[in-house]
Design an enzyme around this catalytic site. Structure first.
Site, short mmCIF file in Angstrom:
data_model
loop_
_atom_site.label_atom_id
_atom_site.label_comp_id
_atom_site.label_asym_id
_atom_site.label_seq_id
_atom_site.Cartn_x
_atom_site.Cartn_y
_atom_site.Cartn_z
N SER A 102 3.47 11.26 8.89
CA SER A 102 3.26 11.39 7.63
C SER A 102 4.70 12.10 6.83
O SER A 102 4.87 11.75 5.70
CB SER A 102 1.95 12.05 7.03
OG SER A 102 1.13 11.68 7.89
N TYR B 109 4.15 16.38 3.79
CA TYR B 109 3.57 15.17 3.30
C TYR B 109 4.56 14.41 2.65
O TYR B 109 4.95 14.74 1.23
CB TYR B 109 2.10 15.31 2.68
CG TYR B 109 1.32 14.14 2.67
CD1 TYR B 109 0.84 13.62 3.94
CD2 TYR B 109 0.65 13.81 1.69
CE1 TYR B 109 0.14 12.55 3.79
CE2 TYR B 109 -0.40 12.93 1.35
CZ TYR B 109 -0.59 12.37 2.53
OH TYR B 109 -1.57 11.33 2.67
N ARG C 241 0.84 -1.24 -0.01
CA ARG C 241 0.22 -0.02 -0.05
C ARG C 241 0.95 1.21 0.11
O ARG C 241 1.09 1.68 -1.09
CB ARG C 241 -1.00 -0.12 0.97
CG ARG C 241 -2.26 0.95 0.78
CD ARG C 241 -1.98 2.41 1.32
NE ARG C 241 -1.50 2.45 2.76
CZ ARG C 241 -1.03 3.66 3.24
NH1 ARG C 241 -0.83 4.80 2.42
NH2 ARG C 241 -0.49 3.54 4.47
N ASP C 242 1.40 1.76 0.98
CA ASP C 242 2.38 2.78 1.19
C ASP C 242 3.58 2.47 0.17
O ASP C 242 4.02 3.41 -0.61
CB ASP C 242 2.86 3.13 2.43
CG ASP C 242 3.24 4.51 2.70
OD1 ASP C 242 3.92 5.09 1.75
OD2 ASP C 242 2.98 4.92 3.79
N HIS D 98 3.82 3.66 -3.44
CA HIS D 98 4.36 5.06 -4.07
C HIS D 98 5.63 4.75 -4.66
O HIS D 98 6.17 5.49 -5.52
CB HIS D 98 4.64 5.84 -2.71
CG HIS D 98 3.22 6.62 -2.28
ND1 HIS D 98 2.52 7.54 -3.14
CD2 HIS D 98 2.63 6.23 -1.09
CE1 HIS D 98 1.59 7.59 -2.21
NE2 HIS D 98 1.40 6.99 -1.27
#
Length: 337
Positions: free
Chosen positions: A170, A288, A16-17, A20
């Site tokens: 984050s 972020y 998921r993360d 990126h």
């Protein structure tokens, strides 16, 4: 004698993360291969999907190589033991997305809100609970406010019915002492388990994860090879090894998770996961982490230094969902003599 919690729960977010790091271009077959390895290694949760959560595949956040449903179908077919999890940002993911995920066997949902806007997550926490999911309140950009205020926001999530609440770095801007203060005060104010999510922009991700555990966090987010937005997340295999040395139990087989990282995930990498000069500026300026790739593109398009863009974004205290400001700032900088 120091009393340790019975078990630290490991939530692996490589899929998921970590998406990126792949510009959201994992194939369903790649997700299945990594999920199978993580399941066999003994991780408790496997979080999957677009880097920005359910429903995020778009021109604004980046198009995925497959749909949420295709990813979930591929992963649910091979995972036998671990809980499959997803992340939903209110305003991006919809009720229908969460219902669809439940249909593929998802058992946990992070409801991700800016730490100052936790109240918008109430109906989504309630929706997750109504679907029989484990509901996790996920407080993004927790560096923006003081520990006491973070704890008060965490209590809101607990009052809405969340099963777990997360302090989320984050921007990778917190130092170990900052993490300890936020986790400690949150644990004092809420009566549900507390988790922590790190980013490595200042090189503190593993250390911050350990600091969180020492302060009482029992859920820790990790990713194989440290994959993730910005300079990445806390490295799964390193966190597991360090927790073992500290005497904590995770239920994860260190050899097996190291093999998944080295033999399956690492060969898929498109570029090194490292703290380069722009990623470092994310942590230094408190920006972020998901902004990094957008910033590179804007810097190239307008011929400006990515670090200058990030410093200005930090000064303006931009948050997730304001990706359009990256282009605005780059354009403004390009007009200066």
């Amino acid at each position: 004698m120091r009393l340790l919690p019975e078990r630290i729960q490991i939530i692996d977010m490589t899929l998921r993360d970590g998406s990126h790091s792949f510009d959201h271009q994992y194939t369903p077959a790649q997700m299945a291969a990594i999920s199978k390895g993580l399941d066999e290694a003994g991780v408790d949760y496997i979080e999957i999907g677009h880097g920005d959560g359910l429903g995020a595949s778009s021109l604004q956040y980046g198009l995925s190589a497959a749909t949420d449903a295709e990813y979930l179908q591929a992963v649910s077919a091979v995972v036998e033991r671990a809980k499959i999890g997803v992340l939903l940002l209110p305003g991006i993911g919809l009720k229908e997305d969460l219902e669809m995920a439940k249909g593929y066997g998802v058992r946990a949902a992070k409801i991700a809100c800016l730490v100052t806007e936790v109240d918008i997550g109430q109906q989504h926490i309630e929706l997750a609970k109504s679907l029989g999911l484990e509901a996790i309140g996920f407080m993004m950009m927790s560096h923006l406010i003081e520990p006491e205020q973070v704890a008060i926001k965490a209590k809101l999530f607990a009052d809405y019915g969340a099963d777990i609440v997360y302090v989320v770095d984050s921007a990778g801007a917190l130092l170990p002492a900052d993490v300890k203060a936020r986790i400690t005060r949150t644990r004092e104010l809420v009566n549900i388990p507390v988790g922590f999510h790190a980013h490595n922009n200042l090189g503190c991700a593993v250390g911050n994860a350990l600091a969180a555990v020492e302060a009482g966090a029992t859920y820790i987010d990790v990713a194989l090879c440290g994959l993730g937005a910005g300079a990445g997340n806390a490295q799964s295999e390193a966190v597991v090894a360090a927790l073992m040395k500290m005497g904590y139990k995770t239920g994860v087989d260190l050899y097996k998770i190291s093999d998944v990282a080295q033999d399956i995930a690492r060969p898929m990498l498109r570029r090194p996961q490292e703290i380069d000069r722009a990623a470092l500026m994310l942590g230094y300026s408190g920006v972020y982490s998901s902004f990094l790739l957008h910033t590179y593109r804007a810097a190239e398009k307008f011929g400006v230094d990515a670090r200058d863009i990030l410093v200005e974004l930090g000064r303006r205290k931009t948050v997730g969902g304001q990706e359009d400001m990256i282009v605005d700032v780059a354009f403004e900088l390009s007009q200066k003599p």
